[in-house]
Enzyme design. Structure first.
Site, PDB file in Angstrom:
ATOM      1  N   HIS A  14       0.821  -1.223   0.000  1.00 58.19           N
ATOM      2  CA  HIS A  14       0.000   0.000   0.000  1.00 58.19           C
ATOM      3  C   HIS A  14       0.849   1.264   0.000  1.00 58.19           C
ATOM      4  CE1 HIS A  14      -4.086  -1.731   0.716  1.00 58.19           C
ATOM      5  NE2 HIS A  14      -3.319  -2.788   0.964  1.00 58.19           N
TER       6      HIS A  14
ATOM      7  N   ASP B  77       3.503   9.338  -0.983  1.00 54.38           N
ATOM      8  CA  ASP B  77       2.314   8.588  -0.574  1.00 54.38           C
ATOM      9  C   ASP B  77       2.094   7.465  -1.563  1.00 54.38           C
ATOM     10  OD1 ASP B  77       0.017   8.067   0.950  1.00 54.38           O
ATOM     11  OD2 ASP B  77      -0.558  10.181   1.008  1.00 54.38           O
TER      12      ASP B  77
END
Ligand code: ADQ
Length: 470
Positions: free
Chosen positions: A158, A366
């Protein structure tokens, strides 16, 4: 249809919602398909009850079977705080300066992955499909394979995968790469991460490319791909129509009727670029005096990993920046920044997004960033807000119609915020329509289906034949 077994560090009740992209995505996937969700309960014990480690807790949550174990203090300190969040999280977000390499931490990381493998194995059915989530569990397939597990196993990261030169700074990075290659399919958020993976295994393990993002390496075949995670657009838009979101929208719209609202919603994490965002907002107020009194930034930052030192540092830095902006620019009837160190109930978030003219999603790094997608989904298509998005979020590969910024460039970000605040309606509508089409086309169901379909097509661990078709 094979049963889906998801394994992640934390298990949450999928009928309730929690802050954190992974928990939200897993809940959405498992509520749809049923299956088993295995991981840490979130509880700490002083010592395990027996030599075989923690007891297994089994609960049913609607269509989902939950299986959890508690962790003891020592394992938590090394596996979770020490290695996962003290080494992997910072390095994978390009923050070598914040990493603490400690041999005991990696031992604990390996020990907990072995423990998970031992506890999970007896629960598995022969035709289960295993889907392991995130950086806490990179070695899990290797540990399961060592115990004889032959089921197909996929892995999804992720967070970003750094380029080979940064990954190589981790002592034992070659072991991490070898562990990743024990999966049948390794999924990344973005093409950039996939590229880093291909280059790392080429350099470190002389992987032989087989075409179509498959390699022969460590005596087996591994496939990889970019599967950008999405949100459940239907669920989110339904939430936006609900009473809590409407009430939030009305309150914010009336409170800020004379001002334009900017919003930031993040976990309080150094990767999210919150101090840089505050500096850009301060530069906006300095350079564009007309924004004083007319723009208010609401920054929600939910508490996160408060037992890790770097997180308390960022908390103090942020508090001090907000205080100085409000002190220098605020007036009796206007506070430029409203900073709230809390989690906002998920049902209210769409109302907050919809009342905002601009969203600031400006992480330094991110994996994806789901707030960007939620903001787009929550807008009124006739009068939408503008997304200011960091080019270093995985989402930037997809959301090209956002205003892309370099969050390290304070002046550049300030001028993009100004463009966002003054963007004409027609341009806002056009950009938003394109963004919404992307967010819809690559929602969480698409993410799940495309990953599992590709896992089904990957060569099986045992026979090399495709066997799972969705
Ligand atoms: P996170 O870093 O936790 O997840 P993100 O993608 O931003 O982050 O998702 C956060 C989720 O939590 C969103 O659904 C958001 O609404 C919610 N949330 C965040 N802050 C909140 C707050 N203050 N109050 C209420 N809700 C809040 C990791 C990676 C990301 C990746 C996700 C999913 O770091 O890059 O997008 O996993 O893969």
């Amino acid at each position: 249809m094979p049963r889906l077994v998801c394994i992640s560090n934390r298990v949450a009740d999928p009928r309730k919602t929690a802050a954190g992209g992974l928990a939200v995505a897993m809940a959405e996937v498992l509520n749809d398909s049923g299956g088993l969700w295995f991981g840490w309960s979130g509880k700490l014990v002083d010592a395990y009850p027996g030599a075989d480690g923690p007891a297994l807790h089994l609960h049913r949550a609607g269509p989902v079977q939950l299986a959890t174990v508690d962790l003891d203090q020592a394992d938590y300190a090394s596996y979770y705080v020490g290695y996962s969040n003290g080494v992997l999280w910072p390095v994978f977000h390009d923050r070598l300066d914040l990493a603490h390499f400690d041999a005991r931490a990696v031992e604990g990381y390996r020990r907990v992955n072995q423990l998970f493998a031992r506890k999970l194995l007896p629960l598995l059915h022969p035709d289960d499909v295993l889907w392991v989530q995130d950086y806490h569990l990179i070695p899990l397939a290797a540990e399961l394979r060592a115990l004889g597990c032959t089921q197909r196993i996929g892995f999804f990261l992720h967070i970003p995968l750094p380029p080979p030169s940064i990954l190589a700074a981790i002592p034992g990075h070659d072991w991490l790469l070898k562990c990743l290659c024990q999966y049948d399919l390794v999924g990344f958020q973005a093409e950039a991460d996939l590229d880093h993976f291909g280059r790392s295994i080429a350099v470190e393990a002389r992987a032989q490319p087989l075409g179509e993002d498959r390699w022969r390496v460590f005596n087996r075949t591994v496939a990889a791909g970019a599967f950008p995670i999405g949100i459940d657009v239907g669920e989110f838009r339904a939430l936006a129509e609900g009473p809590e979101a409407r009430e939030m929208h009305e309150r914010m719209a009336s409170e800020y009727s004379r001002r334009k609202l900017l919003v930031g919603v993040d976990r309080l994490d150094y990767s999210k670029g919150l101090p840089q965002r505050m500096r850009a907002f301060r530069a906006l107020l300095e350079r564009y005096p007309e924004t004083r009194h007319s723009a208010t930034l609401v920054q929600i930052a939910s508490p996160s990993r408060e037992d890790v030192r770097a997180y308390t540092d960022i908390l103090h830095e942020l508090e001090s920046l907000c205080g100085s902006i409000n002190g220098n620019f605020g007036d009796l009837d206007w506070m430029p920044v409203r900073y709230i160190h809390r989690t906002v109930a998920r049902a209210r978030l769409p109302g907050l997004y919809r009342a905002s003219r601009v969203a600031l999603v400006t992480p330094l790094r991110d994996g994806m960033n789901l707030v960007a997608k939620e903001f787009v989904a929550a807008q009124d298509p006739q009068d939408p807000g503008v997304l200011v998005l960091s080019r270093f979020a995985g989402a930037a590969e997809q959301l090209r119609e956002a205003l892309l910024v370099n969050p390290h460039d304070v002046e550049g970000t300030a001028s993009a915020i100004h463009v966002a605040l003054t963007m004409p309606l027609e341009e806002r509508v056009q950009r938003h329509a394109a963004l919404l089409a992307t967010v819809r086309a690559t929602d969480v169901h698409w993410w799940c289906e495309s990953f599992l379909r590709r896992l089904g097509e990957a060569e099986s661990h045992e026979s090399g034949t495709p066997w799972l078709r969705l």
